[in-house]
Design a protein around this motif. Structure first.
Motif, PDB file in Angstrom:
ATOM      1  N   SER A 180       0.840  -1.203   0.000  1.00  0.00           N
ATOM      2  CA  SER A 180       0.000   0.000   0.000  1.00  0.00           C
ATOM      3  C   SER A 180       0.874   1.252   0.000  1.00  0.00           C
ATOM      4  O   SER A 180       0.594   2.226  -0.711  1.00  0.00           O
ATOM      5  CB  SER A 180      -0.912   0.008   1.233  1.00  0.00           C
ATOM      6  N   LEU A 202     -11.868  -3.086   6.115  1.00  0.00           N
ATOM      7  CA  LEU A 202     -12.321  -1.869   5.455  1.00  0.00           C
ATOM      8  C   LEU A 202     -13.693  -1.418   5.929  1.00  0.00           C
ATOM      9  O   LEU A 202     -14.071  -0.267   5.723  1.00  0.00           O
ATOM     10  CB  LEU A 202     -12.339  -2.082   3.942  1.00  0.00           C
ATOM     11  N   THR A 240      -7.171  -2.241  -1.708  1.00  0.00           N
ATOM     12  CA  THR A 240      -7.166  -0.835  -1.268  1.00  0.00           C
ATOM     13  C   THR A 240      -6.511   0.057  -2.320  1.00  0.00           C
ATOM     14  O   THR A 240      -6.902   1.222  -2.477  1.00  0.00           O
ATOM     15  CB  THR A 240      -6.444  -0.687   0.077  1.00  0.00           C
ATOM     16  N   ARG A 284      -7.372   7.000   0.328  1.00  0.00           N
ATOM     17  CA  ARG A 284      -6.390   6.030   0.766  1.00  0.00           C
ATOM     18  C   ARG A 284      -6.854   5.409   2.081  1.00  0.00           C
ATOM     19  O   ARG A 284      -7.004   6.106   3.080  1.00  0.00           O
ATOM     20  CB  ARG A 284      -5.024   6.692   0.956  1.00  0.00           C
ATOM     21  N   LEU A 285      -7.085   4.104   2.074  1.00  0.00           N
ATOM     22  CA  LEU A 285      -7.552   3.380   3.254  1.00  0.00           C
ATOM     23  C   LEU A 285      -6.391   2.583   3.826  1.00  0.00           C
ATOM     24  O   LEU A 285      -5.832   1.728   3.149  1.00  0.00           O
ATOM     25  CB  LEU A 285      -8.710   2.456   2.888  1.00  0.00           C
ATOM     26  N   ARG A 286      -6.054   2.865   5.082  1.00  0.00           N
ATOM     27  CA  ARG A 286      -4.848   2.291   5.680  1.00  0.00           C
ATOM     28  C   ARG A 286      -5.148   1.349   6.841  1.00  0.00           C
ATOM     29  O   ARG A 286      -4.216   0.923   7.526  1.00  0.00           O
ATOM     30  CB  ARG A 286      -3.921   3.406   6.155  1.00  0.00           C
TER      31      ARG A 286
END
Length: 748
Positions: free
Chosen positions: A546, A734, A718, A728-730
Motif C-alpha cells: 500500500s 475496510l 485498497t 487512501r484506506l490504511r
C-alpha cells in the motif's frame, strides 16, 4: 430397533497400536451400531491386509503388490495427501491405482527436515518435504532393483521400473514390487540414490490428479475428528469464562451431576493445556453431547478476575500507542543512515500509519478431540496440525512417558494454524482420565470463537524520503505486534526481542532502499496469540505494498511501472519482475486504463515463492465496491499439480478478502466480544469474485503455495479503491472506513 452405521477403514497396524489397550482380550475387528437417531455416526473397523514389508518409515509393500505410503502432513483441504503421496509414488515407480495412504504417527522420520519438528503449516509441506521424500522413494526403488538383480543374477543397470514392476527386457521377464519387497527390505538403503530426471516424472510436474480425499468426503465416509467413535465413549462439553486468564473462584456441580446422562463434572485447576499455558476449566461429561452441553447451564461457577485485570479494545489500542511512544525499537534491518537522510530531506518525506485488525481462525469444524487415558497410556484421535506438540503437552500434563502418548491424526475441517497447539486435546485427555473411559470433547462454536489463539493486530508507522527520481532514498519502518510464533515454536527465538514471523516481508524488502531502518517492538498483551494463515507476511505486505502505491502517486507514476522501475534497479529480482509483468498483462493493467474499472496491484516474495496480484473493481464515491476479478500470477519454481495449486491460490484470495472486508475480533470485559459468524463476518459464496491464476514455471527450487494466495489481495484491493476514488484506506478491515460490498449477503 433399526440401526445406521458408517464404516471407516483404519490401517490394521495403527488400529492395533491405538486400541489394544482398550480392553483385555479385545477383538481386532469391531463395529458399533448407532441408533437410527444418530444416523451417520462413524464406526471404526479393521481391514485385513497381507503383512507388508517395510522398506522405510514412509513405504510399505504387500505381497499382493499394493504400495502403502505413510503421509506425514495433515490433510485439511489443501490436497497434500494427494500431492505428497504422488511425489513418493512417482519416484518409487508405483502404479498409482495400487497406492494406499495412511496417516503417520509421531516419529522422527515424519518431522520437518528443516526444523526437526512434526507439524503441518507455514506452506512447508511441499517445499521442505519434496527432496526428502523423493530421496527415500529413490532409495526404496534401488533396493527393489537390487533384490530383482540378485534373484536373476544380473546387473541392476539392466533393469527398469514401471507401474509397480521391475522389468528385465533383455530376457523378457518381470517381477512385481510385492514379490520382491521382503528381500528388498533386508537390503541396506543406499546413502545417495539417483533421483529421476524431471522428464521422467509421470504423476507430478504439471499433471492434474484426481484428489484422493474427495470421494470419501462426498460419500460421507471420510473421518474428521468430530466423526470418531470408539467403544464405551462418553461425550464432553466445556465452558470458558469471558475473561482470559480468569480462575475458578467457586463452583458447585451437584445440580449438573444429577441431570440425565451426566457421567461427571470435571473441574480442572491450572492444568497444562498448551505450550506452557495453564488454565482452569469445567468439563461436563455425559453419555451424549447434548446432555453434556445442557449440563453446563446447571454448573454454578463464578470466576475470579484475571491477574492482569479486565480490558477492552480501547485498552489494547492504547498499549500499541504506548509502545510507539516508548523505548527504542529492536533493530531488524539497519542499512545506511536513514535518520540522517530523513532529517536532511524533510520536505520530501512521506509518512503514514497502517493497521491490520485481530483475526480468529474460525475453522468450520470446531475444536474437538477423542482421548482415552488408561493408566500411563494415552491415545488420541485428533484433527491436529501438531502431532508432536500434542504428544509433548500430554506427556507433561499427564505425567507419562512421551512414547506412551499415541496421536492418531484424522482429517481436519479447517486448520489455518489453529490446530498446531494442543489445548483442546489436553482437555479431552484430562476428562478421560477423570471418568476412566474414552471421551470425545467438542467445543461449541461460541467456545471456539471465545478461546482461539488469535492472529494479533499489526500496526506499522513509516517515513520515506523520496529522491529526485521519485524513488525512496531512505525509509524508516516501526512495527508493533504481539508474538505469533512463540506458542508453537519448538525452541527460543535467536533474539528474544524479535519474533521472526512478525517481521516477515520487512526483513528482506525487494525494493532498493539505500538507507533503510526497520525496528520492531514485541508487545505483551493479555490475549492468547498464534500463527494464522499468512503469519506476519500478510499484514506486512498490506502495509508495504500500500505504501509503495502511495510513493508511486507522490512520484506521479503508474503504480505498476513505478514498481517495475524500482525492482529493475536491484539484482536478484528477475523472477519477481516476471510475475509482476505477467500480472499486469493478464489483468490489463499494462494497457490504458478503463474508465469503468479500477485496478490495484501488489507483488512480493514469501514462503519461497513469488507472487503478483491484481484486483479489478468498480468503486463508487460512497465506497461501494464491486470486485469483478482477481488475477494472481505465481512462480513457485515448479507446479506439481496445477489444479490443486490453483485451488489453493483461489482459497487464499477468498481468505485475504475476508480479512480485508469485515472480519475482525474485538474485546470487551477481558475477552472476545464476537461469539459467532454473525459478529465475526467472513466471505460467503455471494461475496466471492471470479479468480484467475497463472503460473510461471521457472524450474527453480520449489516454493510454498498454501499461504501465498492471501498476501497481495488486501493491498491490491485498497490500491484499486484509491485508483477509483482517490481515498487512501490504511486500516483493515475496510468496514471500519464505511466500505460496502455490492451483492454481499452478510458484509454490506
Amino acid at each position: 430397533m433399526t440401526t445406521a452405521t458408517k464404516t471407516v477403514e483404519i490401517n490394521r497396524r495403527h488400529f492395533l497400536r491405538a486400541t489394544a489397550l482398550l480392553a483385555g482380550g479385545f477383538m481386532v475387528r469391531w463395529e458399533i451400531a448407532a441408533p437410527a437417531s444418530a444416523a451417520g455416526a462413524t464406526v471404526i473397523t479393521d481391514i485385513s491386509d497381507a503383512k507388508p514389508a517395510v522398506l522405510n518409515p514412509w513405504i510399505q509393500i504387500t505381497p499382493d503388490n499394493w504400495t502403502t505410503i505413510v503421509v506425514s502432513q495433515a490433510e485439511m483441504g489443501q490436497g497434500i495427501e494427494t500431492t505428497l503421496s504422488a511425489i513418493v509414488a512417482d519416484e518409487l515407480g508405483s502404479d498409482w491405482k495400487r497406492v494406499r495412504r495412511e496417516n503417520s504417527l509421531v516419529g522422527p522420520a515424519y518431522q520437518n527436515p528443516q526444523y526437526h519438528w512434526q507439524f503441518t503449516g507455514n506452506a512447508e509441506s511441499i517445499r521442505t518435504f519434496h527432496d526428502y521424500v523423493r530421496t527415500l522413494a529413490a532409495a526404496a526403488r534401488e533396493m527393489l532393483i537390487a533384490a530383482a538383480a540378485a534373484r536373476w543374477k544380473i546387473e541392476p543397470e539392466q533393469l527398469r521400473v514401471a507401474d509397480s514392476f521391475i522389468f528385465d527386457d533383455r530376457n523378457g521377464r518381470k517381477a512385481s514390487f510385492g514379490e520382491l519387497a521382503v528381500a528388498a527390505s533386508k537390503i541396506a538403503a543406499p546413502a545417495k540414490p539417483k533421483l529421476k530426471p524431471r522428464k521422467d516424472w509421470k504423476l507430478v510436474g504439471g499433471v492434474e490428479l484426481e484428489r484422493v480425499d474427495i470421494p470419501a468426503k462426498i460419500d460421507g465416509s471420510a473421518v474428521f475428528g468430530i466423526d470418531v467413535v470408539v467403544p464405551n465413549m462418553a461425550h464432553a462439553a466445556v465452558p470458558f469464562p469471558r475473561a482470559f486468564g480468569a480462575t475458578i473462584e467457586r463452583v458447585n456441580t451437584d445440580a449438573a451431576k444429577a441431570m440425565p446422562g451426566v457421567v461427571d463434572i470435571v473441574v480442572l485447576r491450572q492444568a497444562l493445556t498448551a505450550n506452557g499455558e495453564k488454565s482452569d476449566a469445567v468439563i461436563a461429561v455425559a453419555e451424549k453431547y447434548w446432555q453434556a452441553a445442557r449440563a453446563l447451564s446447571a454448573v454454578d461457577v463464578s470466576w475470579s478476575p484475571p491477574p492482569t485485570g479486565l480490558f477492552d479494545s480501547k485498552t489494547i489500542e492504547a498499549a500499541y500507542e504506548t509502545a510507539f511512544a516508548g523505548k527504542p525499537f529492536e533493530p531488524v534491518v539497519h542499512e545506511g543512515d536513514a535518520d540522517k537522510r530523513l532529517a536532511s530531506d524533510a520536505e520530501n518525506v512521506v509518512s503514514a500509519e497502517y493497521h491490520s485488525g485481530w483475526q480468529a481462525h474460525a475453522p468450520l469444524e470446531p475444536m474437538n478431540c477423542t482421548a482415552f487415558v488408561d493408566g500411563d497410556r494415552c491415545t488420541l484421535w485428533a484433527p491436529t496440525q501438531g502431532q508432536e506438540m500434542c504428544q509433548i503437552v500430554l506427556s507433561y500434563g499427564l505425567g507419562i512417558p512421551k512414547q506412551n502418548v499415541i496421536v492418531n491424526r484424522t482429517y481436519l475441517g479447517g486448520g489455518f494454524g489453529r490446530r498446531l497447539i494442543a489445548d483442546y486435546a489436553a482437555l479431552a485427555a484430562y476428562a478421560s482420565r477423570a471418568v476412566h473411559r474414552p471421551v470425545k470433547l467438542i467445543w461449541s462454536r461460541e467456545m471456539d470463537m471465545a478461546r482461539d489463539h488469535y492472529r494479533p493486530a499489526f500496526t506499522q508507522r513509516v517515513r520515506a524520503a523520496l529522491g529526485a527520481d521519485g524513488a525512496p532514498a531512505a525509509m524508516e519502518i516501526k512495527l508493533v505486534a504481539p508474538t505469533i510464533l512463540r506458542p508453537v515454536s519448538p525452541g527460543p527465538f535467536p533474539n528474544p526481542k524479535i519474533d521472526p514471523l512478525c517481521v516477515e516481508a520487512l526483513d528482506e524488502i525487494a525494493y532498493p532502499i539505500e538507507n533503510l531502518k526497520v525496528g520492531f517492538h514485541l508487545l505483551d498483551v493479555p490475549v492468547p496469540t498464534m500463527v494464522w494463515r499468512t503469519t506476519g507476511a500478510g499484514p506486512n505486505f498490506f502495509f508495504l505494498e500500500s505504501f509503495i502505491d502511495e510513493l508511486a502517486h507522490r512520484a506521479d507514476e503508474d503504480p505498476y511501472r513505478y514498481r517495475r522501475r524500482l525492482l529493475a534497479k536491484k539484482s536478484g529480482n528477475e523472477r519477481l519482475l516476471a510475475v509482476l509483468d505477467l500480472a499486469a498483462e493478464k489483468s490489463g493493467m499494462a494497457r490504458p486504463a478503463n474508465d469503468e474499472l479500477a485496478r490495484g496491484i501488489a507483488c512480493g516474495f514469501g514462503f519461497g515463492s513469488y507472487f503478483a496480484q491484481v484486483v479489478e473493481a468498480r468503486v463508487t464515491d460512497d465506497l461501494t465496491v464491486d470486485i469483478r476479478r482477481v488475477v494472481s500470477v505465481i512462480d513457485c519454481g515448479t507446479v506439481l499439480d496445477p489444479r490443486i495449486a490453483s485451488a489453493s491460490i483461489a482459497s487464499g484470495v477468498v481468505w485475504g478478502l475476508s480479512q480485508a472486508y469485515a472480519a475482525e475480533i474485538s474485546f470487551a470485559d477481558g475477552g472476545v466480544a464476537e461469539t459467532n459468524f454473525n459478529g465475526y463476518r467472513i466471505l460467503t459464496l455471494p461475496d466471492a469474485p471470479p479468480t484467475e491464476t497463472h503460473f510461471i514455471d521457472s524450474g527453480q527450487k520449489l516454493g510454498g503455495i498454501g499461504e501465498l494466495g492471501p498476501l497481495g489481495v488486501p493491498p491490491a484491493l485498497t490500491n484499486a479503491i484509491f485508483a477509483a476514488t482517490g481515498k487512501r484506506l490504511r486500516a483493515l478491515p475496510l468496514a471500519r472506513s464505511g466500505v460496502k460490498f455490492r451483492g454481499s449477503n452478510n458484509l454490506a
